[in-house]
Scaffold this active site. Structure first.
Site, PDB file in Angstrom:
ATOM      1  N   ASP A  36       3.695  -2.191  -4.180  1.00 42.03           N
ATOM      2  CA  ASP A  36       4.975  -2.600  -3.501  1.00 42.03           C
ATOM      3  C   ASP A  36       4.353  -3.504  -2.380  1.00 42.03           C
ATOM      4  OD1 ASP A  36       7.611  -1.224  -2.356  1.00 42.03           O
ATOM      5  OD2 ASP A  36       5.903  -0.633  -1.129  1.00 42.03           O
ATOM      6  N   LYS A  65       5.216   4.997  -2.835  1.00 41.91           N
ATOM      7  CA  LYS A  65       4.765   4.898  -1.990  1.00 41.91           C
ATOM      8  C   LYS A  65       4.499   6.612  -1.494  1.00 41.91           C
ATOM      9  CE  LYS A  65       6.598   2.555   1.797  1.00 41.91           C
ATOM     10  NZ  LYS A  65       7.308   1.275   0.885  1.00 41.91           N
ATOM     11  N   SER A 113      10.331   1.091  -4.769  1.00 39.66           N
ATOM     12  CA  SER A 113       9.285   0.962  -2.739  1.00 39.66           C
ATOM     13  C   SER A 113       9.125   2.147  -2.291  1.00 39.66           C
ATOM     14  CB  SER A 113      10.365  -0.199  -2.317  1.00 39.66           C
ATOM     15  OG  SER A 113       9.096  -0.253  -1.137  1.00 39.66           O
ATOM     16  N   ARG A 148      10.913  -8.804  -1.455  1.00 42.55           N
ATOM     17  CA  ARG A 148      12.171  -8.682  -1.104  1.00 42.55           C
ATOM     18  C   ARG A 148      13.146  -9.577   0.198  1.00 42.55           C
ATOM     19  NH1 ARG A 148      12.054  -2.527  -1.869  1.00 42.55           N
ATOM     20  NH2 ARG A 148      14.447  -2.758  -1.487  1.00 42.55           N
TER      21      ARG A 148
END
Length: 410
Positions: A161, A187, A183, A168
């Site tokens: 990520d 996390k 994403s 991104r």
């Protein structure tokens, strides 16, 4: 594995298998899949989307790309919040210490700014010395001591990520629902949580432009979280005007200090309490009291000290990061503020240097906007609608050109 074939497969609207997704993520992390090919795949996902099964497996693969936090047996419940991001959204800086006043642990792993959306880590780093790069051992020790940490992804936590997040931001693929879900949830699931509340924004200053899109995103994230045994809840909150009255890193920290001293903009304070209620067992009145009696403030100071920050700078943070040029944007007529466009204000803040235009750009902590009027408020002729904090007269002019269509007075 032949990467161009997988890019073409997704480009043509076909679903990737679990094995293909796992291999893509593994090879991306070790560098066998170059950035330009992952960027192409991200763009294909942006246009073609992913099925719920693909999204689930992408999230899991990204989470498994690194370590998942482990806690001592019998430790308190682990709770956290995530926002899909908005202009002026500095909720985490107040919510984390507020929740840590409970008998709970708040292991908060946050991100940097994406597009016009400010990042929690960038705001925290405007505090002199604040270290968001704690290793896992130190972070867990801090959690046991004060019940909270606020860090970024380490090399060990969700490295996939961390790499994709940066791509991104500069390839126009930020608003992809599948990539947002993967994403955020990779996390948060790596935090090994018991409860998670999502603040899903919608409006012109958010990734999701409509309430329907926000509802779909909330449902997708909730599904992934529940599949991993996390108790999920969410709020849908509008983002057509900035949250609070400040946009910009040090300026937003200053606003958080104000809230932690029992004041601050009602819209921002209200959202913080609403989100806290979703994951806390503490009654609303007690949560509100903790913002007024100094409890949450003391906890925030302890976070700053624990993470090498200079807490003595908090109440003078705007002096520490003082913009060379401060200029008001004045109302041309008297009336009621009808529009304060979050997207245009966010774009203007990036032009000033409060956000990144390309990966690796340095953040200017001093710049941004303060004293932003809220919709529905009355203004007189020549009354400041906001104050622009800039590095130079030239950047002021660029920001004002962007802001000319941001405000409407009825």
């Amino acid at each position: 594995m032949h990467f161009p074939s997988l890019i073409e497969k997704k480009r043509d609207g076909h679903a990737l298998t679990t094995k293909e997704i796992n291999n893509l993520v593994e090879d991306f992390v070790v560098g066998d899949l170059p950035d330009y090919q992952m960027s192409a795949l991200a763009m294909a996902v942006f246009f073609r989307g992913m099925t719920s099964t693909e999204t689930h497996h992408l999230t899991e693969a990204m989470m498994q790309s690194g370590r998942v936090l482990r806690y001592p047996e019998g430790s308190p419940p682990k709770i956290d919040k995530h926002s899909t991001g908005g202009v002026g959204d500095k909720v985490s800086l107040v919510l984390a210490p507020l929740l840590a006043c409970d008998e709970a642990w708040v292991p908060m792993i946050s991100g940097r700014g994406l597009g016009i959306i400010g990042g929690t880590l960038d705001k925290l780093e405007s505090i002199p010395g604040f270290n968001v790069n704690l290793d896992e051992k130190r972070a867990l020790k801090q959690l046991e001591k004060i019940g909270v940490f606020m860090i970024g992804q380490t090399e060990d936590i969700c490295p996939a990520d961390k790499k994709l997040y940066a791509l991104r931001d500069v390839t126009g693929t930020v608003p992809s629902q599948a990539l947002i879900v993967a994403s955020i949830m990779s996390k948060k699931l790596a935090e090994n949580l018991d409860r998670l509340v999502l603040d899903v924004k919608f409006g012109n200053g958010a990734f999701m432009k409509t309430k329907k899109e926000a509802e779909q995103l909330a449902a997708a994230m909730t599904s992934v979280g529940r599949s991993m045994d996390v108790k999920m809840s969410h709020l849908l909150s509008p983002m057509d005007e900035p949250l609070g009255r400040a946009v910009g890193n040090a300026l937003e920290v200053a606003e958080c200090v104000e809230i932690l001293h029992g004041a601050g903009p009602p819209d921002l304070v209200g959202l913080i309490i609403d989100l806290a209620e979703k994951v806390s067992k503490t009654p609303r009145k007690q949560l509100e009291k903790r913002l007024k009696d100094g409890s949450a403030w003391k906890k925030f100071v302890s976070i700053v000290y624990a993470q090498d920050g200079d807490a003595t700078a908090l109440e003078k943070i705007i002096d520490v990061h003082q913009a060379p040029v401060v200029q008001p944007l004045r109302a041309k007529s008297a009336g009621t503020v009808k529009k304060m466009d979050a997207e245009l204000i966010g774009r203007a803040s990036v032009l000033l240097g409060a956000g990144r235009q390309k990966a690796g750009d340095a953040i200017d902590f001093a710049v941004g906007f303060s004293g932003i009027k809220k919709t529905g408020e009355h203004v007189g002729v020549d009354e400041p609608l906001l104050f622009v904090h800039a590095r130079s007269d030239r950047s002021i002019d660029e920001a004002l050109a962007t802001l000319k269509n941001a405000v409407e007075i009825s």
